[in-house]
Design an enzyme around this catalytic site. Structure first.
Site, PDB file in Angstrom:
ATOM      1  N   GLY A   1      35.159 -91.456  55.618  1.00  0.00           N
ATOM      2  CA  GLY A   1      34.753 -90.770  56.913  1.00  0.00           C
ATOM      3  C   GLY A   1      35.222 -89.190  56.815  1.00  0.00           C
ATOM      4  O   GLY A   1      34.677 -88.405  57.159  1.00  0.00           O
ATOM      5  N   ASP A   2      36.418 -88.850  55.773  1.00  0.00           N
ATOM      6  CA  ASP A   2      36.453 -87.516  55.442  1.00  0.00           C
ATOM      7  C   ASP A   2      35.394 -86.873  54.769  1.00  0.00           C
ATOM      8  O   ASP A   2      35.128 -85.693  55.662  1.00  0.00           O
ATOM      9  CB  ASP A   2      37.958 -87.367  54.617  1.00  0.00           C
ATOM     10  CG  ASP A   2      39.088 -87.799  55.273  1.00  0.00           C
ATOM     11  OD1 ASP A   2      39.202 -88.235  56.577  1.00  0.00           O
ATOM     12  OD2 ASP A   2      39.877 -88.375  54.445  1.00  0.00           O
ATOM     13  N   ALA A   3      34.721 -87.520  53.962  1.00  0.00           N
ATOM     14  CA  ALA A   3      33.828 -86.651  53.291  1.00  0.00           C
ATOM     15  C   ALA A   3      32.668 -86.544  54.364  1.00  0.00           C
ATOM     16  O   ALA A   3      31.933 -85.371  54.288  1.00  0.00           O
ATOM     17  CB  ALA A   3      33.426 -87.551  52.193  1.00  0.00           C
TER      18      ALA A   3
END
Length: 344
Positions: free
Chosen positions: A298-300
């Site tokens: 999700g961060d990426a």
């Protein structure tokens, strides 16, 4: 745009954590009361787990922290040194030094607050069957002070940036800092973005989250967080598309930008709501045997998305870049990536 126009264009603030990552077994998850695909703050009962992980399993130490991951991925996608900046709090210890080295090598301009009395924060990343569960022991990350942000050399990063990204996790640490940044963004017609980040943020930090919502031009999250948000707000729907629309239609502090909601759903299509309408974008399919772990996926996605947003690209390109970045990261351990992106 010339590369000088990108200098410090994107600023992130959050909790810099060292990921202590290992493939564990179900027995370990049961013992410490850990659920997959969740993120929580460590309680006393969790504190022995970090040592036990390193004794029982093959542990990797990877620089992490949700916002820092996203900023590093955006920096990697942009390939313009110093396009991104980041603030958060670390300890004066070897983990803090390693984190600084890692982020600087990634091309991010980091201005950490260094806490004298507390160790650098860690995050236990428990992986089983490719799914991850996060247990964060914030330590020094919890000590960020608004006074650090107000220092001229740090506030200069806020002035210089045109886009801001703060994961919801930082709401538990320094709501005052977030308030200063979001008000600056609103007053100067800049783009302010946040992430729902975890069910517990939507549930137990609802009040501070609600104060930020009017300022959010982009809201990121996953399907579990979106459903928790809906339940907490009494919306009585589990339909992610409906929830995304409702979030996008909540009141805004300024009329400069309409709010866009972007909800990822693992292997299912990304849901984007704006102007009362929903569009769905399929993710890049990945055979199960190529999945290493979903830590940082999700961060990426957010990092990839923001890398195109700062270029002024449309939503479709932003989502495509997000899907590309998360596809790269889930084939590796933690939020890591090869030297150069292969994204057209």
């Amino acid at each position: 745009m010339a590369s000088s126009d990108f200098d410090g264009i994107l600023l992130g603030m959050g909790n810099p954590l060292l990921d202590v990552s290992a493939v564990v077994d179900q027995e370990f998850l049961n013992k410490f009361d850990i659920t997959l695909n969740n993120a929580i703050l460590a309680e006393d009962k969790h504190l022995p787990m970090y040592d036990e992980m390193s004794q029982k399993f093959n542990v990797e130490y990877i620089a992490g922290g949700s916002t820092q991951n996203s900023i590093k991925v955006a920096q990697w996608m942009l390939q313009i040194p110093g396009a991104t900046s980041y603030m958060g709090s670390i300890g004066k210890d070897k983990y803090g030094e390693a984190m600084k080295k890692d982020a600087t090598a990634a091309g991010v301009n980091v201005h950490y607050y260094e806490d004298e009395s507390t160790g650098t924060g860690t995050c236990g990343v428990c992986v089983l069957g490719g799914e991850r569960s996060l247990v964060a022991n914030l330590s020094a990350a919890n000590c960020y002070k608004v006074e650090h942000l107000k220092k001229p050399e740090n506030w200069a990063l806020v002035e210089k940036a045109k886009f801001y990204y703060i994961a919801g996790f930082f709401l538990t640490v320094s709501p005052e800092s977030i308030q200063l940044v979001r008000e600056h963004a609103a007053a100067n017609n800049k783009v302010f973005t946040m992430n729902l980040s975890a069910p517990f943020i939507c549930e137990f930090f609802k009040d501070v989250q609600e104060k930020c919502l009017p300022y959010m031009d982009y809201v990121f999250g996953n399907e579990t967080e979106a459903r928790t948000f809906s339940r907490v707000h009494g919306w009585e729907t589990d339909d992610v598309e409906q929830i995304a629309i409702k979030i996008s239609q909540l009141p805004k502090a300024t009329g400069t930008y309409k709010r866009t909601t972007v909800i990822t759903q693992g292997a299912d299509p990304v849901v984007v709501a704006e102007d009362g309408k929903v569009k769905k974008y399929p993710v890049i399919p990945l055979p199960k045997e190529k999945l290493v772990d979903t830590n940082g996926a999700g961060d990426a996605f957010v990092g990839g998305f923001l890398s195109q947003l700062v270029h002024g690209k449309g939503i479709e390109e932003c989502v495509r870049a997000g899907c590309y970045a998360s596809n790269v990261v889930i084939q590796r351990s933690g939020c890591t990536y090869p030297e150069k992106p292969d994204f057209n």
